[in-house]
Scaffold this active site. Structure first.
Site, PDB file in Angstrom:
ATOM      1  N   LYS A  35      -6.887 -46.172   4.035  1.00 29.78           N
ATOM      2  CA  LYS A  35      -6.938 -47.727   4.103  1.00 29.78           C
ATOM      3  C   LYS A  35      -5.734 -48.480   3.301  1.00 29.78           C
ATOM      4  O   LYS A  35      -4.780 -48.865   4.380  1.00 29.78           O
ATOM      5  CB  LYS A  35      -8.121 -48.674   3.763  1.00 29.78           C
ATOM      6  CG  LYS A  35      -9.185 -47.979   4.193  1.00 29.78           C
ATOM      7  CD  LYS A  35     -10.108 -48.007   3.388  1.00 29.78           C
ATOM      8  CE  LYS A  35     -11.778 -47.416   4.978  1.00 29.78           C
ATOM      9  NZ  LYS A  35     -12.196 -47.268   4.061  1.00 29.78           N
ATOM     10  N   TRP A  73     -21.329 -50.490   1.598  1.00 28.25           N
ATOM     11  CA  TRP A  73     -20.568 -48.992   1.061  1.00 28.25           C
ATOM     12  C   TRP A  73     -21.274 -48.927  -0.490  1.00 28.25           C
ATOM     13  O   TRP A  73     -21.057 -47.845  -1.353  1.00 28.25           O
ATOM     14  CB  TRP A  73     -19.158 -49.412   0.985  1.00 28.25           C
ATOM     15  CG  TRP A  73     -18.224 -49.435   2.227  1.00 28.25           C
ATOM     16  CD1 TRP A  73     -17.538 -49.793   3.339  1.00 28.25           C
ATOM     17  CD2 TRP A  73     -18.530 -47.687   2.472  1.00 28.25           C
ATOM     18  NE1 TRP A  73     -17.253 -49.122   3.966  1.00 28.25           N
ATOM     19  CE2 TRP A  73     -17.530 -48.233   3.761  1.00 28.25           C
ATOM     20  CE3 TRP A  73     -18.859 -46.356   2.101  1.00 28.25           C
ATOM     21  CZ2 TRP A  73     -17.574 -46.927   4.943  1.00 28.25           C
ATOM     22  CZ3 TRP A  73     -18.599 -45.242   2.988  1.00 28.25           C
ATOM     23  CH2 TRP A  73     -17.537 -45.154   4.304  1.00 28.25           C
ATOM     24  N   ASP A 114     -15.487 -49.326  -6.963  1.00 31.19           N
ATOM     25  CA  ASP A 114     -14.728 -48.979  -5.311  1.00 31.19           C
ATOM     26  C   ASP A 114     -13.711 -49.942  -4.774  1.00 31.19           C
ATOM     27  O   ASP A 114     -14.297 -51.335  -4.544  1.00 31.19           O
ATOM     28  CB  ASP A 114     -15.981 -49.091  -4.725  1.00 31.19           C
ATOM     29  CG  ASP A 114     -15.630 -47.839  -3.187  1.00 31.19           C
ATOM     30  OD1 ASP A 114     -14.547 -47.818  -2.876  1.00 31.19           O
ATOM     31  OD2 ASP A 114     -16.402 -47.857  -1.966  1.00 31.19           O
TER      32      ASP A 114
END
Ligand SMILES: *Cc1c(COP(=O)(O)O)cnc(C)c1O
Length: 365
Positions: free
Chosen positions: A200, A106, A176
């Site tokens: 999530k 990511w 993030d």
């Protein structure tokens, strides 16, 4: 699946399970929200009822995070992936360099986007450790002319999670937190901006939460597309255009549920308990199961592990599906196995997984 409340042992990495109580609440008010004679999906986003949902969502988020002032929450679209571009578009000016911490898949995507807009330097690079750990605050190398430092608090694919955040001084720290936001108490004052796709730990997909420090909203460039400007979303209280209203409503319900659970300290305790059930099986398996991330960087949200052969891993995945478990295959880019134990995953699901793992070892060890 014989009745409505039969719930799978859902260990999906994202979109992930939602609390049953939240789904039932949404179901109960699905066709008639607050006596409006319609679903929240069907009403104007300029209505008083929706405005209340939107405002309450921001208030609850701040309350849970323990933020009293100096920050605001924005609800935007495009997923965390759009934040990868919005961050450099808004904050990376000529003559400055964006510092990124390369911790895995990511982080790499965030870096790729930043490179489209300006200079990027790595404040730390964990490639030599195969991204199986997070850097300590002392390992950060911050450029003199850094525009910001970007980290990925939890690498969802490798299963490594920051345990201690760096102090970046006057340089804004941007994180993030898509896969571990609201999983534990954090000191928001260390951050200039936090973002997270909701799917999530916060709710369904469709909305991305941005928590931004007020001073970062000053003097932002105006020559970027309207929808990609933080200032526009701030000025319009996340209602510049039609928001993903149903997703925001669902996040609102999840936040209320989190508060009922006792807030982030209580949720963290339960997350530790859940993750340790599974890590203990791994650590006591005599090498039958092998944890991927280094012990001191182990994620409480994504537990990654391997067996001695891919064949055995396939057998594990198959047997687990037959036993009612969902989502235990590792990400296709790395293989292995992964149990995502986000806030909404009940303790009983983790206990069932522990028992399944012990049993699988007995049968195959
Ligand atoms: C899932 C994930 C993303 C991507 O989120 P989208 O909302 O699908 O764009 C980004 N970062 C992390 C850490 C993630 O887990």
């Amino acid at each position: 699946m014989t009745n409505q409340t039969h719930r799978a042992y859902n260990f999906n990495a994202g979109p992930a399970g939602l609390p049953l109580a939240v789904l039932e609440k949404a179901q109960a008010e699905f066709t008639n929200f607050q006596n409006a004679g319609m679903s929240v999906m069907e009403m104007s986003h300029r209505s008083a009822i929706y405005e209340q949902v939107n405002n309450e969502c921001e208030q609850l988020l701040m309350e849970l995070l323990g933020v009293e002032k100096g920050y605001q929450a924005l609800f935007v679209q495009g997923g965390a992936s759009t934040q990868f571009a919005m961050v450099p578009m808004n904050f990376l000016r000529p003559g400055k360099v964006a510092n990124y911490v390369m911790t895995g898949a990511w982080a790499e995507k965030a870096i790729q986007e930043a490179r489209l807009f300006g200079d990027v330097a790595l404040a730390a690079d964990l490639v030599a450790d195969n991204y199986m750990r997070m850097p300590k605050p002392t390992e950060f190398n911050i450029s003199e002319n850094a525009a910001y430092v970007h980290i990925t608090s939890n690498e969802t694919i490798s299963g490594a999670q920051f345990k201690e955040f760096p102090d970046t001084g006057n340089v804004p720290l941007i994180a993030d937190m898509s896969s571990d936001i609201l999983s534990k108490p954090i000191d928001v004052s260390k951050f200039g901006l936090i973002y997270a796709g909701a799917q999530k730990n916060l709710g369904p997909s469709g909305v991305t939460v941005v928590i931004i420090r007020d001073d970062l909203l000053e003097d932002l460039p105006k020559n970027i597309p309207t929808m990609l400007r933080y200032g526009i979303h701030s000025k319009n209280k996340s209602l510049y255009n039609t928001p993903p209203s149903f997703s925001v409503y669902m996040v609102n319900l999840v936040l209320k549920w989190l508060k009922e659970q006792g807030g982030l300290a209580a949720v963290n305790q339960r997350n530790e308990q859940k993750a340790h059930l599974i890590y203990d099986v791994i650590d006591n398996s005599g090498g039958f199961y092998n944890g991927c991330a280094h012990v001191d960087s182990r994620s409480l949200m994504n537990i990654t592990f391997r067996l001695q052969s891919e064949e055995l891993e396939k057998a594990f995945a198959k047997a687990s599906e037959q036993a009612g478990f969902v989502g235990l295959k590792g990400h296709r880019s790395v293989g292995g196995l992964r149990a995502s134990t986000y806030n909404a995953v009940p303790l009983e699901a983790c206990q069932a997984l522990r028992d399944f793992m012990l049993d699988f070892q007995k049968q195959n060890g």
